[in-house]
Scaffold this motif. Structure first.
Motif, mmCIF file in Angstrom:
data_model
loop_
_atom_site.group_PDB
_atom_site.id
_atom_site.type_symbol
_atom_site.label_atom_id
_atom_site.label_comp_id
_atom_site.label_asym_id
_atom_site.label_seq_id
_atom_site.Cartn_x
_atom_site.Cartn_y
_atom_site.Cartn_z
ATOM 1 N N GLY A 517 0.804 -1.194 0.102
ATOM 2 C CA GLY A 517 -0.026 0.028 0.180
ATOM 3 C C GLY A 517 0.751 1.384 -0.102
ATOM 4 N N ASN A 518 2.177 1.224 0.286
ATOM 5 C CA ASN A 518 2.990 2.357 0.281
ATOM 6 C C ASN A 518 3.321 2.577 -1.244
ATOM 7 N N LEU A 519 2.977 1.929 -2.236
ATOM 8 C CA LEU A 519 3.551 2.116 -3.684
ATOM 9 C C LEU A 519 2.495 2.915 -4.415
ATOM 10 N N GLY A 541 -7.851 -0.152 -0.871
ATOM 11 C CA GLY A 541 -8.769 1.178 -1.223
ATOM 12 C C GLY A 541 -8.492 2.375 -0.353
ATOM 13 N N THR A 542 -7.637 2.393 0.798
ATOM 14 C CA THR A 542 -7.473 3.449 1.562
ATOM 15 C C THR A 542 -5.698 3.804 1.679
ATOM 16 N N SER A 543 -5.113 2.850 0.517
ATOM 17 C CA SER A 543 -3.728 3.148 0.461
ATOM 18 C C SER A 543 -3.417 4.163 -0.394
ATOM 19 N N LYS A 544 -1.871 4.278 -0.665
ATOM 20 C CA LYS A 544 -1.683 4.947 -1.898
ATOM 21 C C LYS A 544 -1.922 4.517 -3.232
ATOM 22 N N ALA A 565 -15.965 -2.603 0.947
ATOM 23 C CA ALA A 565 -16.498 -1.483 0.384
ATOM 24 C C ALA A 565 -15.297 -0.444 0.237
ATOM 25 N N GLU A 566 -14.257 -0.674 0.749
ATOM 26 C CA GLU A 566 -13.206 0.279 0.616
ATOM 27 C C GLU A 566 -12.917 0.381 -0.912
ATOM 28 N N TRP A 567 -12.922 -0.616 -1.486
ATOM 29 C CA TRP A 567 -12.424 -0.562 -3.009
ATOM 30 C C TRP A 567 -13.246 0.443 -3.839
ATOM 31 N N GLY A 568 -14.559 0.921 -3.241
ATOM 32 C CA GLY A 568 -15.011 1.983 -3.938
ATOM 33 C C GLY A 568 -14.291 3.001 -4.138
ATOM 34 N N MET A 569 -13.392 3.318 -3.136
ATOM 35 C CA MET A 569 -12.280 4.358 -3.243
ATOM 36 C C MET A 569 -11.172 4.208 -4.521
#
Length: 682
Positions: A517-519, A541-544, A565-569
């Motif tokens: 998620g840092n990438l 979904g909430t990472s970089k 649900a976070e993948w909606g981001m």
């Protein structure tokens, strides 16, 4: 006015024309010292040259020049600009050089330049706004020694009058739109053949189609000859010298030749052994033609040769002569796509100082000679798409200057030597599609300048080395279709330059490390066909990754649980593949409607239920637009409801790797089958 009209080559009475503007200036205060009433004023060289240079200003868009200096001032024309170089002649100061390169000249050249009777150098290179035909009057400037009109937009043939330029030593007309002046002849080839003082001739990058090659070879003082990037040799339906060789027996007459470039034409025939008589030759470029008959061994006699490019002569054939080992000063050798057969000479590279060796796309067999890697100056080594066998020699570690190294599509086997870690300057390794069968050496972590690592379709085993986390410049890593196993190292999360990641079709286990998620630069992340465990990583979904990721693929991975649900981001996501994961359950979250760039989703052979109608929108350009009539499968929406999914999936088809992982990534006849669903364009 009458005096000027007497020698002007245009209509000076047209006040809006360049000639009219030049006349107006000539009659202005800047020329108050000129007395046009004196008999013979029209024959005065000072008058003619001032008019010629003023006209040059107006015809070539002087108001837009990058440098104008004192142009059109009352001063002597030799004092107008540092771009005008003068010499002291019997009649006083006379123009000797025009150095107007890269000065944003726009328009045409005036015929009146012929009045610069002592001009030796005309350098107008790099003025892309210059156009029109070449004035024939240039051929009347008999004093010319250097004529450079390159990188412009001149059209038409070389004027016949250029035959009068008997003192010309340097002629550069490259990168224009010059074409044949007659049906069968290179423009001016017979004219140019009479310019016996020529040392430098460059006609490259034009629209030339025909050439009397022997005419050019009569220029025995030539040191530089470039007619590349034309279509010479293609005579259409006339068959005039179609496919002639640019290296006939008479090539040996050019004993002073240092550069010979006929690349990117339609020459054919064979390379005559008399090329060996050009003892001073440093560059020989015959690439992108239709040569045949192999490489003459006499090439090995060109001891001064630095560049040899025979690439993209698909019918050249033959083997690499062992005599090439004698070319100790050779820096660049390119034989790509030339039908070369046989093995590389055993001592190839010994005592040589090559910087570039390109042998891609041939029919080479045998092993890679160890001496190649003893060339410490080697920067680029490309041996891809051949039939090379054996292993990569441990001597690979000696080539410490290497920047690019490609071996893909061969029959190589054995380990990836740990000595490769010595090549700390490497920027790319492309070894895919071989039979390499070791674990990946920890020394890969030494390659701190590496940007591309491609090891697809081999038999590599073991885990990904944790030392890969040292490769801070790595932008692309592809290791699919191997037998790599174990968990993904969290150290991959240090590779902040990564953009393209392919880990699919291995035996990786464990969970997907959160450190990925840092990438924040990754756009493509493919991890399918592995043995991962755990739930779908909602943290993506909430990472970089949420801002950069456009393609995310996790089919056949054993991942389970409900869709996050976070993948909606994932605001940039365009393609999402998670098919053939039967442990994925639940419904598609309403939040996924926020993925407004999504135009393809593969979720068949999962245990999803409910409706996906909230993803149906006009922005899906090809959303279920295929016709199911030819599919032969019944659409059954018993478990999944979709108003915009009109296609079926042929399960026999989607078993193929092309459908699951290929570039097309879709089924032309695909769609729905009971609880299996794919939506979006393919």
């Amino acid at each position: 006015t009458d005096a000027i009209a007497a020698f002007a080559r245009g209509n000076v009475t047209d006040a809006e024309s360049p000639h009219g503007h030049a006349l107006e200036w000539m009659l202005g205060p800047e020329n108050a010292d000129l007395d046009f009433s004196v008999p013979g004023a029209e024959r005065d060289s000072t008058t003619k040259q001032r008019f010629a240079m003023a006209l040059f200003y107006y015809t070539a868009g002087g108001d837009n020049w990058l440098a104008k200096e004192e142009f059109l001032s009352e001063e002597h024309i030799c004092d107008w600009s540092t771009m005008i170089v003068c010499a002291n002649e019997t009649n006083g100061r006379e123009v000797a050089e025009l150095q107007f390169g890269d000065n944003n000249l726009q328009g045409t050249l005036p015929r009146e330049l012929l009045y610069l009777e002592t001009l030796k150098t005309m350098n107008l290179t790099g003025n892309m706004g210059l156009a029109g035909s070449l004035p024939s009057e240039i051929g009347q400037i008999a004093s010319l020694e250097i004529l450079d009109l390159s990188d412009a937009k001149f059209v038409g043939p070389i004027p016949d009058s250029f035959a009068n330029l008997r003192n010309l030593r340097h002629l550069d007309l490259r990168n224009n739109f010059l074409e044949a002046g007659s049906e069968y002849e290179l423009p001016g080839s017979s004219v140019i053949a009479g310019l016996r003082e020529l040392r430098h001739l460059d006609l490259s990058g034009n629209l030339l189609t025909h050439v009397e090659i022997n005419a050019l070879l009569r220029l025995t003082r030539l040191e530089y000859l470039d007619i590349s990037h034309n279509t010479i040799g293609n005579a259409g339906n006339h068959g005039y010298e179609f496919g002639v060789s640019a290296v006939p027996s008479s090539i040996g007459a050019l004993a002073q030749l240092r550069v010979f470039n006929v690349a990117h034409n339609n020459f054919g025939g064979t390379i005559h052994p008399n090329i060996a008589k050009c003892k001073r030759l440093e560059e020989l470029r015959l690439n992108d033609n239709g040569y045949s008959g192999g490489m003459p061994s006499e090439l090995g006699q060109l001891k001064a040769l630095r560049v040899l490019d025979l690439s993209n002569n698909a019918g050249l054939g033959g083997s690499i002569p062992s005599a090439l080992e004698n070319l100790k000063t050779l820096k660049h050798l390119n034989l790509k796509n030339s039908g070369i057969t046989g093995s590389l000479p055993k001592q190839f590279g010994r005592g040589m100082e090559m910087e570039t060796l390109i042998l891609d796309a041939n029919l080479l067999t045998g092993s890679i000679p160890r001496d190649i890697f003893n060339m410490r100056q080697l920067r680029e080594l490309r041996l891809a798409s051949n039939f090379l066998e054996g292993s990569i020699p441990a001597e690979v570690g000696n080539a410490t200057g290497l920047l690019q190294f490609t071996l893909f599509e061969n029959n190589l086997e054995g380990p990836l030597p740990s000595e490769i870690g010595n090549l700390v300057n490497l920027t790319s390794i492309v070894f895919g599609w071989n039979g390499l069968n070791s674990s990946l050496p920890e020394t890969l972590g030494n390659l701190v300048n590496l940007e591309i690592l491609i090891l697809d379709d081999n038999f590599f085993t073991g885990t990904l080395p944790t030392t890969l986390g040292n490769l801070k410049n790595l932008m692309e890593i592809h290791v699919p279709n191997n037998a790599l196993n174990g968990t993904l190292p969290s150290e991959l999360g240090r590779l902040t330059a990564l953009k393209d990641v392919g880990l699919q079709s291995n035996v990786f286990t464990g969970t997907i490390p959160r450190e990925l998620g840092n990438l924040g630069n990754i756009w493509y992340l493919s991890m399918g066909d592995n043995l991962f465990s755990g739930t779908l990583p909602g943290w993506i979904g909430t990472s970089k990754l949420a801002q950069s990721l456009t393609h995310f693929e996790v089919p056949r991975t054993n991942l389970e649980g409900t869709l996050p649900a976070e993948w909606g981001m994932l605001s940039s996501l365009q393609k999402l593949k998670m098919h053939r994961n039967p442990l994925i359950t639940g419904t598609i979250p309403i939040e996924w409607a926020n993925m407004t760039k999504l135009d393809g989703m593969w979720i068949f052979n999962t245990s999803l239920t409910g409706s996906v109608n909230h993803l149906c929108r006009e922005e899906f350009v090809d959303f279920g637009s295929q016709n199911c009539d030819d599919c032969g499968l019944e659409v059954d929406l018993e478990d999944v409801e979709c108003e915009c999914c009109h296609c079926c999936i042929d399960n026999d088809y989607v078993e193929s790797e092309d459908d699951l992982y290929g570039a097309d990534d879709g089924n032309e006849e695909g769609g729905l089958d009971e609880d299996n669903i794919t939506i979006g364009s393919t």
